[in-house]
Design a protein around this motif. Structure first.
Motif, short mmCIF file in Angstrom:
data_model
loop_
_atom_site.label_atom_id
_atom_site.label_comp_id
_atom_site.label_asym_id
_atom_site.label_seq_id
_atom_site.Cartn_x
_atom_site.Cartn_y
_atom_site.Cartn_z
N ILE A 67 -4.67 8.58 -6.14
CA ILE A 67 -4.84 7.66 -5.02
C ILE A 67 -6.28 7.64 -4.55
O ILE A 67 -6.85 6.57 -4.29
N GLU A 68 -6.89 8.79 -4.47
CA GLU A 68 -8.29 8.85 -4.02
C GLU A 68 -9.21 8.06 -4.96
O GLU A 68 -10.12 7.36 -4.51
N THR A 69 -8.95 8.14 -6.26
CA THR A 69 -9.76 7.39 -7.23
C THR A 69 -9.51 5.89 -7.10
O THR A 69 -10.46 5.09 -7.16
N ALA A 70 -8.25 5.51 -6.89
CA ALA A 70 -7.93 4.09 -6.71
C ALA A 70 -8.62 3.53 -5.46
O ALA A 70 -9.13 2.40 -5.48
N LEU A 71 -8.63 4.31 -4.39
CA LEU A 71 -9.32 3.86 -3.17
C LEU A 71 -10.81 3.70 -3.42
O LEU A 71 -11.43 2.71 -2.98
N ALA A 72 -11.38 4.65 -4.14
CA ALA A 72 -12.83 4.58 -4.43
C ALA A 72 -13.15 3.38 -5.31
O ALA A 72 -14.15 2.69 -5.10
N PHE A 113 -2.77 -5.79 -11.94
CA PHE A 113 -3.18 -4.48 -11.42
C PHE A 113 -4.65 -4.23 -11.67
O PHE A 113 -5.10 -4.11 -12.81
N VAL A 114 -5.42 -4.13 -10.58
CA VAL A 114 -6.88 -4.00 -10.70
C VAL A 114 -7.32 -2.56 -10.87
O VAL A 114 -8.44 -2.31 -11.30
N THR A 115 -6.47 -1.61 -10.54
CA THR A 115 -6.77 -0.19 -10.73
C THR A 115 -5.54 0.48 -11.33
O THR A 115 -4.41 0.24 -10.88
N ARG A 116 -5.77 1.29 -12.36
CA ARG A 116 -4.66 1.91 -13.09
C ARG A 116 -4.98 3.39 -13.29
O ARG A 116 -5.85 3.73 -14.08
N GLN A 117 -4.27 4.23 -12.57
CA GLN A 117 -4.49 5.67 -12.62
C GLN A 117 -3.36 6.31 -13.41
O GLN A 117 -2.18 6.11 -13.09
N ARG A 120 -6.69 -4.70 1.38
CA ARG A 120 -5.57 -3.75 1.34
C ARG A 120 -5.19 -3.45 -0.10
O ARG A 120 -5.44 -4.25 -1.00
N LEU A 121 -4.56 -2.30 -0.29
CA LEU A 121 -4.19 -1.85 -1.63
C LEU A 121 -2.75 -1.36 -1.64
O LEU A 121 -2.37 -0.53 -0.81
N VAL A 122 -1.97 -1.86 -2.59
CA VAL A 122 -0.61 -1.38 -2.81
C VAL A 122 -0.56 -0.75 -4.20
O VAL A 122 -0.77 -1.43 -5.20
N LEU A 123 -0.28 0.55 -4.23
CA LEU A 123 -0.17 1.27 -5.49
C LEU A 123 1.30 1.48 -5.84
O LEU A 123 2.10 1.83 -4.97
N PHE A 124 1.63 1.30 -7.10
CA PHE A 124 3.00 1.47 -7.57
C PHE A 124 3.11 2.62 -8.56
O PHE A 124 2.30 2.73 -9.50
N ASP A 125 4.10 3.47 -8.36
CA ASP A 125 4.58 4.32 -9.43
C ASP A 125 5.26 3.41 -10.46
O ASP A 125 5.55 2.24 -10.17
N VAL A 126 5.52 3.93 -11.66
CA VAL A 126 6.11 3.08 -12.71
C VAL A 126 7.56 3.47 -13.00
O VAL A 126 8.49 2.74 -12.67
N ASP A 127 7.76 4.63 -13.63
CA ASP A 127 9.12 5.03 -14.03
C ASP A 127 9.98 5.31 -12.79
O ASP A 127 9.64 6.15 -11.97
N MET A 144 -1.59 -12.89 -2.27
CA MET A 144 -2.24 -12.69 -0.98
C MET A 144 -3.69 -12.30 -1.21
O MET A 144 -3.96 -11.26 -1.84
N PRO A 145 -4.66 -13.07 -0.75
CA PRO A 145 -6.06 -12.81 -1.09
C PRO A 145 -6.58 -11.47 -0.63
O PRO A 145 -7.51 -10.93 -1.24
N GLU A 146 -6.00 -10.90 0.44
CA GLU A 146 -6.52 -9.62 0.95
C GLU A 146 -5.84 -8.42 0.31
O GLU A 146 -6.20 -7.27 0.60
N VAL A 147 -4.85 -8.64 -0.58
CA VAL A 147 -4.07 -7.54 -1.15
C VAL A 147 -4.45 -7.32 -2.61
O VAL A 147 -4.42 -8.25 -3.43
N LEU A 148 -4.81 -6.08 -2.94
CA LEU A 148 -5.02 -5.66 -4.31
C LEU A 148 -3.84 -4.79 -4.75
O LEU A 148 -3.25 -4.08 -3.92
N LEU A 149 -3.52 -4.85 -6.02
CA LEU A 149 -2.41 -4.06 -6.56
C LEU A 149 -2.92 -3.06 -7.59
O LEU A 149 -3.88 -3.33 -8.32
N GLY A 150 -2.27 -1.91 -7.64
CA GLY A 150 -2.65 -0.89 -8.61
C GLY A 150 -1.46 -0.06 -9.03
O GLY A 150 -0.33 -0.23 -8.54
N VAL A 151 -1.71 0.85 -9.96
CA VAL A 151 -0.68 1.73 -10.50
C VAL A 151 -1.17 3.17 -10.42
O VAL A 151 -2.35 3.45 -10.67
#
Length: 223
Positions: free
Chosen positions: A154-159, A136-140, A6-13, A107-114
């Motif tokens: 988001i599409e790039t982070a998923l890929a 954060f393993v992916t940063r867009q 699973r992937l949780v992406l965060f906005d920053v500001d 959580m081993p199944e959860v990846l985090l990104g921005v």
């Protein structure tokens, strides 16, 4: 049977950090440098999340491209100077942000990104200042994508992570974040403490009031 990745992406500001003081100060400096009237606080906060050229096109719609470009450059310089002077204090983390990031990261199944309208330089400096680089393993960032709400980030982070859209969520404070999530067919989780009014988060699957509510909202989405 193991849980899917699973992937949780965060906005920053407005989502991870409260940078409104730094943003308003930098906007004020760049408009004054061009001898232009400074937009209102509400107008400035309404464009947070857009990449800078798009933001300036809205805030200075009556100005030429040359002036808008000068505003973009002036903003970058003013914001960078503030960051050098104040460090992490220029954009403090919201309450419980670090703790919840650590919980999800464990959580081993959860990846985090921005997925942010910030530049690569701005994001890297902020993560370093708050010692968040390892999470954060992916940063867009805006340097490499069309502005939100285009789904490219988001599409790039998923890929990059190999996560299916149904197993991803985008956490953000603006309509741009939620509309981007909808366009990418991932769940949007709006936060009430940011820069757009809760009423603007119409495309969100859930809206949370505190960071502590995020794991529960994710559990509802994923079952």
């Amino acid at each position: 049977m193991s849980a899917p990745l699973r992937l949780v992406l965060f906005d920053v500001d407005g989502t991870l950090v409260d940078s409104q003081g730094a943003i308003i100060s930098a906007m004020t400096a760049c408009f004054q440098a061009q001898s232009l009237s400074v937009p209102s606080r509400d107008a400035i906060l309404s464009i947070v999340g857009l990449s800078l050229p798009h933001a300036m096109a809205r805030l200075a719609a009556d100005q030429t491209d040359r002036v808008q470009d000068a505003l973009v450059d002036g903003y970058k310089q003013a914001y960078h100077a503030q960051r050098l002077e104040l460090g992490a204090a220029s954009s403090p983390l919201y309450p419980d942000a670090r703790q919840v990031i650590e919980v999800l990261h464990a959580m081993p199944e959860v990846l985090l990104g921005v997925a942010t309208g910030k530049s690569q330089r701005g994001l890297d400096a902020l993560l370093e200042a708050h010692e968040l680089e390892q999470y954060f393993v992916t940063r867009q960032v805006a340097d490499h994508h069309p502005s939100k709400p285009h789904p490219s980030m988001i599409e790039t982070a998923l890929a990059e992570t190999g996560v299916d859209a149904a197993q991803a969520a985008m956490v953000g404070d603006t309509s741009f974040d939620m509309d981007m999530a909808k366009a990418a067919q991932v769940a949007g989780i709006g936060v009430s403490w940011g820069y757009h009014d809760r009423s603007a988060l119409k495309a969100a699957r859930h809206v949370i009031e505190t960071f502590e509510q995020l794991p529960g909202a994710l559990a509802k989405i994923w079952g």
